[in-house]
Scaffold this active site. Sequence first.
Site, PDB file in Angstrom:
ATOM      1  N   VAL A  11       0.824  -1.205   0.000  1.00 18.33           N
ATOM      2  CA  VAL A  11       0.000   0.000   0.000  1.00 18.33           C
ATOM      3  C   VAL A  11       0.863   1.262   0.000  1.00 18.33           C
ATOM      4  O   VAL A  11       0.662   2.170  -0.809  1.00 18.33           O
ATOM      5  CB  VAL A  11      -0.955  -0.014   1.220  1.00 18.33           C
ATOM      6  CG1 VAL A  11      -1.606   1.345   1.423  1.00 18.33           C
ATOM      7  CG2 VAL A  11      -2.022  -1.085   1.024  1.00 18.33           C
ATOM      8  N   LEU A 156      -7.314  -0.516  -2.785  1.00 19.28           N
ATOM      9  CA  LEU A 156      -6.661  -1.089  -3.969  1.00 19.28           C
ATOM     10  C   LEU A 156      -6.632  -2.611  -3.903  1.00 19.28           C
ATOM     11  O   LEU A 156      -6.659  -3.197  -2.823  1.00 19.28           O
ATOM     12  CB  LEU A 156      -5.240  -0.536  -4.130  1.00 19.28           C
ATOM     13  CG  LEU A 156      -4.194  -0.801  -3.041  1.00 19.28           C
ATOM     14  CD1 LEU A 156      -3.631  -2.205  -3.086  1.00 19.28           C
ATOM     15  CD2 LEU A 156      -3.067   0.200  -3.187  1.00 19.28           C
ATOM     16  N   GLU A 158      -4.386  -5.896  -4.906  1.00 23.86           N
ATOM     17  CA  GLU A 158      -3.077  -6.344  -5.370  1.00 23.86           C
ATOM     18  C   GLU A 158      -3.253  -6.931  -6.761  1.00 23.86           C
ATOM     19  O   GLU A 158      -4.245  -7.581  -7.047  1.00 23.86           O
ATOM     20  CB  GLU A 158      -2.493  -7.381  -4.414  1.00 23.86           C
ATOM     21  CG  GLU A 158      -1.958  -6.733  -3.158  1.00 23.86           C
ATOM     22  CD  GLU A 158      -1.378  -7.725  -2.167  1.00 23.86           C
ATOM     23  OE1 GLU A 158      -1.005  -8.836  -2.560  1.00 23.86           O
ATOM     24  OE2 GLU A 158      -1.330  -7.385  -0.971  1.00 23.86           O
ATOM     25  N   ASN A 214     -14.572  -5.208   2.901  1.00 24.39           N
ATOM     26  CA  ASN A 214     -13.896  -6.513   2.818  1.00 24.39           C
ATOM     27  C   ASN A 214     -14.801  -7.641   3.295  1.00 24.39           C
ATOM     28  O   ASN A 214     -14.776  -8.745   2.737  1.00 24.39           O
ATOM     29  CB  ASN A 214     -12.590  -6.490   3.620  1.00 24.39           C
ATOM     30  CG  ASN A 214     -11.458  -5.889   2.796  1.00 24.39           C
ATOM     31  OD1 ASN A 214     -11.662  -5.527   1.639  1.00 24.39           O
ATOM     32  ND2 ASN A 214     -10.279  -5.780   3.376  1.00 24.39           N
ATOM     33  N   TYR A 257     -17.091 -16.263  -8.171  1.00 26.81           N
ATOM     34  CA  TYR A 257     -16.388 -17.392  -8.776  1.00 26.81           C
ATOM     35  C   TYR A 257     -16.139 -18.441  -7.691  1.00 26.81           C
ATOM     36  O   TYR A 257     -15.531 -18.133  -6.668  1.00 26.81           O
ATOM     37  CB  TYR A 257     -15.022 -16.966  -9.320  1.00 26.81           C
ATOM     38  CG  TYR A 257     -15.111 -16.127 -10.564  1.00 26.81           C
ATOM     39  CD1 TYR A 257     -15.232 -16.727 -11.813  1.00 26.81           C
ATOM     40  CD2 TYR A 257     -15.068 -14.739 -10.490  1.00 26.81           C
ATOM     41  CE1 TYR A 257     -15.317 -15.948 -12.964  1.00 26.81           C
ATOM     42  CE2 TYR A 257     -15.153 -13.961 -11.627  1.00 26.81           C
ATOM     43  CZ  TYR A 257     -15.275 -14.570 -12.861  1.00 26.81           C
ATOM     44  OH  TYR A 257     -15.355 -13.802 -13.987  1.00 26.81           O
ATOM     45  N   GLY A 259     -14.178 -21.406  -5.900  1.00 27.37           N
ATOM     46  CA  GLY A 259     -12.738 -21.655  -5.876  1.00 27.37           C
ATOM     47  C   GLY A 259     -12.307 -22.367  -4.621  1.00 27.37           C
ATOM     48  O   GLY A 259     -13.126 -22.972  -3.918  1.00 27.37           O
ATOM     49  N   GLY A 263      -7.523 -15.855   0.065  1.00 24.91           N
ATOM     50  CA  GLY A 263      -6.332 -15.694   0.897  1.00 24.91           C
ATOM     51  C   GLY A 263      -5.919 -14.238   0.881  1.00 24.91           C
ATOM     52  O   GLY A 263      -6.769 -13.349   0.789  1.00 24.91           O
ATOM     53  N   CYS A 266      -5.500  -9.381   3.344  1.00 19.40           N
ATOM     54  CA  CYS A 266      -6.606  -8.549   3.826  1.00 19.40           C
ATOM     55  C   CYS A 266      -7.828  -9.334   4.277  1.00 19.40           C
ATOM     56  O   CYS A 266      -8.206  -9.246   5.440  1.00 19.40           O
ATOM     57  CB  CYS A 266      -6.998  -7.549   2.739  1.00 19.40           C
ATOM     58  SG  CYS A 266      -5.707  -6.333   2.445  1.00 19.40           S
ATOM     59  N   LYS A 269      -7.628 -11.633   7.570  1.00 22.17           N
ATOM     60  CA  LYS A 269      -7.372 -10.904   8.819  1.00 22.17           C
ATOM     61  C   LYS A 269      -8.453  -9.850   9.091  1.00 22.17           C
ATOM     62  O   LYS A 269      -8.835  -9.631  10.237  1.00 22.17           O
ATOM     63  CB  LYS A 269      -5.970 -10.288   8.823  1.00 22.17           C
ATOM     64  CG  LYS A 269      -5.838  -8.932   8.185  1.00 22.17           C
ATOM     65  CD  LYS A 269      -4.496  -8.287   8.474  1.00 22.17           C
ATOM     66  CE  LYS A 269      -4.244  -7.091   7.585  1.00 22.17           C
ATOM     67  NZ  LYS A 269      -5.144  -5.959   7.761  1.00 22.17           N
TER      68      LYS A 269
HETATM   69  N1  LIG Z   1      -2.015  -5.273   0.587  1.00 26.10           N
HETATM   70  C1  LIG Z   1      -3.227  -4.865   0.228  1.00 26.10           C
HETATM   71  O1  LIG Z   1      -3.786  -5.269  -0.802  1.00 26.10           O
HETATM   72  C2  LIG Z   1      -3.971  -3.873   1.082  1.00 26.10           C
HETATM   73  C3  LIG Z   1      -5.086  -3.207   0.544  1.00 26.10           C
HETATM   74  C4  LIG Z   1      -5.747  -2.277   1.336  1.00 26.10           C
HETATM   75  C5  LIG Z   1      -5.333  -2.042   2.629  1.00 26.10           C
HETATM   76  N2  LIG Z   1      -4.257  -2.724   3.136  1.00 26.10           N
HETATM   77  C6  LIG Z   1      -3.836  -2.405   4.497  1.00 26.10           C
HETATM   78  O2  LIG Z   1      -2.726  -1.527   4.421  1.00 26.10           O
HETATM   79  C7  LIG Z   1      -1.790  -1.778   5.481  1.00 26.10           C
HETATM   80  C8  LIG Z   1      -0.427  -2.111   4.900  1.00 26.10           C
HETATM   81  O3  LIG Z   1      -0.555  -3.303   4.151  1.00 26.10           O
HETATM   82  P1  LIG Z   1       0.617  -3.803   3.180  1.00 26.10           P
HETATM   83  O4  LIG Z   1       0.077  -4.988   2.450  1.00 26.10           O
HETATM   84  O5  LIG Z   1       1.162  -2.650   2.421  1.00 26.10           O
HETATM   85  O6  LIG Z   1       1.692  -4.269   4.270  1.00 26.10           O
HETATM   86  P2  LIG Z   1       3.216  -4.689   4.027  1.00 26.10           P
HETATM   87  O7  LIG Z   1       3.517  -5.692   5.070  1.00 26.10           O
HETATM   88  O8  LIG Z   1       3.427  -5.041   2.590  1.00 26.10           O
HETATM   89  O9  LIG Z   1       4.040  -3.346   4.304  1.00 26.10           O
HETATM   90  C9  LIG Z   1       4.141  -2.744   5.547  1.00 26.10           C
HETATM   91  C10 LIG Z   1       5.525  -2.070   5.611  1.00 26.10           C
HETATM   92  O10 LIG Z   1       5.585  -1.269   6.796  1.00 26.10           O
HETATM   93  C11 LIG Z   1       6.919  -1.326   7.277  1.00 26.10           C
HETATM   94  N3  LIG Z   1       6.964  -0.862   8.668  1.00 26.10           N
HETATM   95  C12 LIG Z   1       6.567  -1.504   9.792  1.00 26.10           C
HETATM   96  N4  LIG Z   1       6.778  -0.727  10.881  1.00 26.10           N
HETATM   97  C13 LIG Z   1       7.316   0.433  10.427  1.00 26.10           C
HETATM   98  C14 LIG Z   1       7.743   1.616  11.052  1.00 26.10           C
HETATM   99  N5  LIG Z   1       7.679   1.783  12.377  1.00 26.10           N
HETATM  100  N6  LIG Z   1       8.250   2.607  10.293  1.00 26.10           N
HETATM  101  C15 LIG Z   1       8.339   2.456   8.956  1.00 26.10           C
HETATM  102  N7  LIG Z   1       7.951   1.337   8.302  1.00 26.10           N
HETATM  103  C16 LIG Z   1       7.434   0.348   9.020  1.00 26.10           C
HETATM  104  C17 LIG Z   1       7.310  -2.773   7.059  1.00 26.10           C
HETATM  105  O11 LIG Z   1       8.714  -2.959   7.094  1.00 26.10           O
HETATM  106  C18 LIG Z   1       6.688  -3.044   5.685  1.00 26.10           C
HETATM  107  O12 LIG Z   1       7.595  -2.765   4.645  1.00 26.10           O
HETATM  108  C19 LIG Z   1      -2.424  -2.912   6.297  1.00 26.10           C
HETATM  109  O13 LIG Z   1      -3.164  -2.366   7.332  1.00 26.10           O
HETATM  110  C20 LIG Z   1      -3.337  -3.592   5.298  1.00 26.10           C
HETATM  111  O14 LIG Z   1      -4.416  -4.262   5.927  1.00 26.10           O
HETATM  112  C21 LIG Z   1      -3.569  -3.608   2.381  1.00 26.10           C
END
Ligand SMILES: NC(=O)c1ccc[n+]([C@@H]2O[C@H](COP(=O)([O-])OP(=O)(O)OC[C@H]3O[C@@H](n4cnc5c(N)ncnc54)[C@H](O)[C@@H]3O)[C@@H](O)[C@H]2O)c1
Length: 440
Positions: A11, A156, A158, A214, A257, A259, A263, A266, A269
């Site tokens: 994100v 968004l 992935e 979600n 769909y 399946g 997983g 998001c 959890k």
């Molecule tokens: N991945 C998705 O599709 C998606 C979509 C919408 C919302 N989200 C939400 O967005 C948030 C982030 O998800 P993500 O998939 O990008 O996670 P991610 O695990 O890919 O990235 C999180 C990053 O934060 C860094 N981090 C942790 N503590 C830190 C700190 N103190 N200072 C600086 N960096 C730090 C980690 O090293 C890591 O690189 C979550 O709450 C998730 O639920 C994710």
Amino acid sequence: MNIGVIGSGYVGLVAAACFAEMGNNVVCIDIDQTKIDNLKAGVIPIYEPGLSTLVKENFSRNSLSFSTDINDVLFVAEVVFIAVGTPMGNDGSADLKYVLQVAQSIGENMQHHLVIVDKSTVPIGTADKVKQKIQSALDVRSSNLTFNVVSNPEFLKEGAAIKDFMHPDRVVVGADNEKSMQLMRNLYAPFTLSNDRFVGMDIRSAEMTKYAANAMLATKISFINEIANICESVGADVNQVRNGIGSDKRIGYQFIYPGCGYGGSCFPKDVQALVNIANDHGYNPELISCVERVNKAQKKVLFSKLVSQFGNDLQGKKIAVWGLSFKPETDDMREAPSINLIQSIVKAGGKVSAYDPKAMDEAKFYLKDIKVNYCNDKYSVLEGADALILVTEWKEFRSPDFDLIKSKMNGNLFIDGRNQFKKDFIQDKGFQYLQIGVKA
Ligand SMILES: NC(=O)c1ccc[n+]([C@@H]2O[C@H](COP(=O)([O-])OP(=O)(O)OC[C@H]3O[C@@H](n4cnc5c(N)ncnc54)[C@H](O)[C@@H]3O)[C@@H](O)[C@H]2O)c1
């Protein structure tokens, strides 16, 4: 605008690159030194279509920079996004430790008024906790600096993250003052030029909107998977049923769909976190609790189909697996159905050969204790295989050379976890073809 993004994961990095692309100056922070070194060297830590080009272009014109030092953000930014992970804690609730650590360092180091934006998916009431953390740290410094906390959940997907961020269906912002709301409107205006898709609301409603979205999507998936299982018991074909219900505009074709379970980082959890949030507030969410239970059971369906053909003992059996990531167009392995499947096969004595176009390095990490023969293309995994299981519907699996597949395999069992093909077509090619929600 000068923007800071804390957390350079799926994100954070996408948001940072897209804000930079729109002409803002963005500093992106992470605590992971290797990740930041790699980003500076042009090595993008995740696979996401279009991201590499966007990051490199904006980095080279200095609109996007990377650092491990939060002060590089706090000295220059007017708006700071928190985009760190909120993983599932031991009790199923969202673990806020990273979000609150960031809030603490903001309070300890900020130098001027800031708008702090919660972009991570966080339980309802988190903005208040972030506010308290920052305020307490400012109080320790005897500082009278001011700040606002805003909620801006991210929607968004992935695999289509850049497209979704650049052309969002909606931008949800929760704020408790008009000045912050206006600032967020201005920031997002370039992304919603064609028609206004900015949805302003109060902070708790914005936090809740993300969980509601979600939970709805996960419910649709578990619903169709349950219908698929009933179809299989009664001798109906879920593919035909899907067409029959999707044509009703109130239902629609999307997200129904059948399946092998959802997983990713998001849905599992966030659905579990929503159940915990409700319980914490004295409400038992019966429907949403079932959604997660149905999904956990669905992740076992492919293995059950394998056992239905070979029995419980898979000694001497070689199983080829196509696709490892939790969905196509990403290398994300978090909560991927392939993990459960491969663990179960190996536990039952079987051998696994696997191929995924992008997720093999990640898979090696998630399955580090399990012996898997990783192959470099979709046909080499098939050498001597007794069965082929399609787990992730990458495009390159849509029109394979079935004669070549047959010539390489030892057996003819093809289990399709994504119902990609017409049953008659695959059976005519000489396979025993098992789908989800269709009687064998
Ligand atoms: N991945 C998705 O599709 C998606 C979509 C919408 C919302 N989200 C939400 O967005 C948030 C982030 O998800 P993500 O998939 O990008 O996670 P991610 O695990 O890919 O990235 C999180 C990053 O934060 C860094 N981090 C942790 N503590 C830190 C700190 N103190 N200072 C600086 N960096 C730090 C980690 O090293 C890591 O690189 C979550 O709450 C998730 O639920 C994710």
